[in-house]
Design a protein around this motif. Structure first.
Motif, short mmCIF file in Angstrom:
data_model
loop_
_atom_site.label_atom_id
_atom_site.label_comp_id
_atom_site.label_asym_id
_atom_site.label_seq_id
_atom_site.Cartn_x
_atom_site.Cartn_y
_atom_site.Cartn_z
N GLY A 166 0.89 -1.25 -0.11
CA GLY A 166 0.01 -0.15 0.13
C GLY A 166 0.69 1.03 0.14
O GLY A 166 0.44 2.03 -0.55
N ARG A 167 2.04 1.41 0.77
CA ARG A 167 2.88 2.40 0.86
C ARG A 167 3.34 2.45 -0.58
O ARG A 167 3.57 3.63 -1.10
CB ARG A 167 3.94 2.10 1.89
CG ARG A 167 3.34 2.36 3.36
CD ARG A 167 4.72 2.58 4.14
NE ARG A 167 5.42 1.21 4.61
CZ ARG A 167 4.82 0.35 5.35
NH1 ARG A 167 4.07 0.96 6.19
NH2 ARG A 167 5.52 -0.97 5.80
N ALA A 168 3.78 1.31 -1.28
CA ALA A 168 4.36 1.58 -2.67
C ALA A 168 3.31 2.15 -3.56
O ALA A 168 3.48 2.80 -4.50
CB ALA A 168 4.81 0.04 -3.10
N ILE A 169 1.96 1.92 -3.52
CA ILE A 169 1.10 2.62 -4.21
C ILE A 169 0.95 3.91 -3.96
O ILE A 169 0.97 4.71 -5.03
CB ILE A 169 -0.59 1.89 -3.89
CG1 ILE A 169 -0.54 0.48 -4.38
CG2 ILE A 169 -1.39 2.81 -4.65
CD1 ILE A 169 -1.58 -0.19 -3.96
N ARG A 170 0.99 4.55 -2.76
CA ARG A 170 1.09 5.87 -2.64
C ARG A 170 2.47 6.52 -3.13
O ARG A 170 2.57 7.49 -3.58
CB ARG A 170 1.15 6.18 -0.95
CG ARG A 170 -0.34 5.80 -0.29
CD ARG A 170 -0.18 5.74 1.00
NE ARG A 170 0.09 6.81 1.70
CZ ARG A 170 0.83 6.82 2.96
NH1 ARG A 170 1.20 5.66 3.56
NH2 ARG A 170 0.95 7.89 3.55
N ALA A 171 3.64 5.85 -2.91
CA ALA A 171 4.81 6.17 -3.33
C ALA A 171 4.77 6.39 -4.97
O ALA A 171 5.16 7.33 -5.53
CB ALA A 171 6.11 5.18 -3.22
N VAL A 172 3.97 5.40 -5.91
CA VAL A 172 3.95 5.52 -7.11
C VAL A 172 2.97 6.67 -7.72
O VAL A 172 3.18 7.44 -8.47
CB VAL A 172 3.22 4.22 -7.64
CG1 VAL A 172 2.97 4.49 -9.26
CG2 VAL A 172 4.43 3.08 -7.58
N ALA A 173 2.01 6.95 -6.69
CA ALA A 173 1.06 8.24 -7.01
C ALA A 173 1.75 9.31 -6.76
O ALA A 173 1.77 10.37 -7.53
CB ALA A 173 -0.02 7.86 -5.99
N ALA A 174 2.75 9.28 -5.77
CA ALA A 174 3.37 10.71 -5.49
C ALA A 174 4.52 11.05 -6.34
O ALA A 174 4.49 12.19 -6.91
CB ALA A 174 4.01 10.68 -4.16
N ASN A 175 5.17 9.90 -6.82
CA ASN A 175 6.40 10.14 -7.83
C ASN A 175 6.83 8.90 -8.50
O ASN A 175 7.65 8.34 -7.66
CB ASN A 175 7.37 10.83 -7.18
CG ASN A 175 8.62 11.36 -7.79
OD1 ASN A 175 8.63 10.77 -8.76
ND2 ASN A 175 9.47 12.25 -7.53
N ARG A 176 6.46 8.60 -9.50
CA ARG A 176 6.75 7.36 -10.47
C ARG A 176 8.35 7.18 -10.31
O ARG A 176 8.78 5.92 -10.42
CB ARG A 176 6.05 7.51 -11.71
CG ARG A 176 5.33 6.37 -12.05
CD ARG A 176 4.98 6.54 -13.55
NE ARG A 176 4.65 5.10 -14.08
CZ ARG A 176 3.71 4.45 -13.78
NH1 ARG A 176 2.78 5.01 -13.00
NH2 ARG A 176 3.53 3.37 -14.16
#
Lengths: 242, 291
Positions: free
Chosen positions: B165-175
């Motif tokens: 889930g944190r990785a999803i937020r990371a991708v959303a914030a900055n690919r």
């Protein structure tokens, strides 16, 4: 150089019709601390983005740790042992300092590597100020603390080579006097480092070898101690006055 | 008073459908910075496939689970072949064409095979209405907003409590930064599209007993859900669900006090006015420009 950790030959990077890197050769030996200096727009960051797999090179070859990695993507490069501290730091501002550190070891955490916590502990010993801010949103950190976090985060993947892109960007000299010795320490403990830096004086002081880049090419390279005395470097990058 | 209660209850019901579909748009936009316009048709699959699989003799729960899994697989394939190749450059808009085109094809193909007529999906929760004074509502209808809110809260928990889930937020914030953490941003995006597809199909399955399952059920609901996501601020999941529920109620009130035919004219006008007042969406933050 026999068996370098990184060997880049004839690297080309272009953005559409614009050529940013026009055939560059760079090598980093195992355990070496290498710098790349040059003015803004020289193609340094573009070269680093190609090396770390953020963008695909237009030509040339990249070998890392004995294997051809020319077309590898960034997440694959991390798995192979290359971590990049990107220009502008790119910390995840809406996640805590601790979450940022965990993300730095993403695939290790995914496979429940029990030593991740030890590595986070070690990173916090390196940057005690991060320990105080562990539960804080990373976006609320100062620029210097964010850079510490970006370096610490890069170390959690246990890299064989750490690429640091513009460490000094937007940071006060006081912070730089703290950060550069930490990089030198990490290198002294065996970590290979490739540092791209506009502040040539800082880079030349900590690195062993330096490449000077302009207009997408390497103009010349040599031992940093010698380049620090070189007229061409003194005039163009160290601001010597005649 | 009882009429108002009726409008609110059935408004929350249709709002729950908008909410689940709009939440999918929000999830997909956050990681891909693209809108998957097949999403209304993936929603349709939830109802239509369940009915079709039941016609083959499967019990309702097996049929529904299969339909949701097929929709999730469709979501993943749509990401891989319709969005990813057409979203490589910053500000690319090719995904608009591909997803709209395939969405239309899905609907035509559905009509050709399933038939043009809506078919009922029997549900034990849509037989006896619950009575609140003079207002009546099927338990099935009340289920929709409840599931929508639970989905939103579940998503929130997943994104804050789990490493993926944190990785999803990371991708959303900055690919780019996510890639440098060793996260395969493409794979994360594909998983999110699959989850959104499954959630959309769940909504289609849950609303089918109320409105019947037809191949055209996704068109207007998909469009409205997308517009709701935009006026709410598409990256704010809680805001999107809130706006969807509110919009469902507003629609029913317009229907009740004016007429059914006035609903879309007034509803869409309202949306345009809201967007004029809140260009980033009511609950939206200014999008940080991507590098």
């Amino acid at each position: 150089m026999s068996d370098p950790i990184l060997s880049v030959s004839g690297l080309k990077v272009s953005y559409g019709p614009i050529t940013a890197v026009a055939g560059v050769d760079i090598e980093v030996g195992r355990g070496e601390f290498v710098g790349v200096i040059g003015s803004n727009g020289a193609g340094k960051s573009s070269a680093m983005r190609a090396i770390s797999g953020v963008l695909a090179p237009a030509g040339g070859a990249i070998r890392f740790d004995g294997a051809d990695v020319t077309r590898r993507k960034s997440h694959e490069m991390v798995a192979l042992g290359l971590a990049m501290v990107p220009e502008g730091r790119m910390i995840f501002g809406d996640q805590t300092v601790r979450e940022n550190l965990l993300l730095g070891g993403f695939s290790r955490v995914m496979r429940s590597d029990p030593e991740v916590e030890d590595d986070i502990e070690r990173a916090l010993e390196l940057f005690p100020r991060l320990r105080e801010r562990l539960g804080q949103m990373a976006g609320s950190l100062s620029g210097g603390e964010q850079q510490m976090l970006a370096i610490a985060r890069g170390l959690i993947s246990r890299p064989k080579l750490l690429v640091v892109d513009e460490l000094s960007l937007g940071l006060a000299p006081k912070i730089l006097d703290l950060l550069f010795p930490i990089l030198a320490d990490l290198n002294a403990k065996g970590l290979s480092i490739l540092l791209v830096e506009q502040m040539a004086s800082y880079a030349l002081a900590v690195t062993q070898r330096t490449y000077v880049m302009e207009n997408g090419r390497v103009l010349f390279s040599g031992p940093s101690a010698e380049l620090a005395e070189d007229d061409r470097v003194l005039d163009a990058y160290l601001g010597r006055k005649h | 008073m009882e009429a108002n209660l009726q409008y609110v209850l059935s408004g929350l019901s249709i709002g729950g459908v908008y909410a689940m579909v709009a939440l999918g748009f929000s999830m997909m936009w956050s990681v891909a910075k693209a809108a998957n316009f097949t999403h209304g048709d993936v929603f349709m699959l939830g109802g239509v496939l369940t009915v079709s699989l039941m016609a083959l003799g499967l019990p309702i729960w097996i049929a529904a689970i299969l339909a949701i899994l097929i929709a999730a697989a469709a979501g993943a394939l749509i990401e891989r072949f319709l969005v990813r190749p057409f979203n490589r450059e910053a500000n690319a808009i090719g995904w608009m064409l591909t997803t709209i085109a395939i969405g239309v094809m899905m609907e035509s193909f559905g009509t050709a095979t399933y038939g043009p007529l809506p078919q009922p999906l029997p549900s034990p929760l849509a037989v006896t209405p619950l009575r609140f004074g003079g207002a009546g509502v099927f338990p099935q209808e009340l289920l929709l907003p409840v599931v929508a809110v639970l989905a939103m809260l579940g998503l929130r928990l997943f994104q804050t409590r789990t490493h993926f889930g944190r990785a999803i937020r990371a991708v959303a914030a900055n690919r780019v930064a996510a890639g440098l953490m060793g996260i395969d941003a493409d794979r994360v995006t594909m998983v999110v599209f699959a989850a959104a597809g499954g959630l959309g199909a769940l909504a289609g399955f849950l609303i089918a007993p109320v409105i019947q399952a037809s191949t055209t059920m996704g068109l207007v609901i998909g469009l409205k859900a997308f517009m709701i996501a935009i006026i709410a601020g598409i990256t704010n999941a809680a805001g999107v669900v809130t706006m969807a529920l509110a919009f469902g109620v507003v629609e029913r009130l317009i229907e009740g006090y004016l007429s059914t035919s006035a609903r879309d004219a007034f509803g869409f006008t309202l949306m345009i006015l809201v967007l004029l007042a809140f260009p980033q969406g009511v609950f939206g933050r200014k999008e940080v420009s991507k590098v």
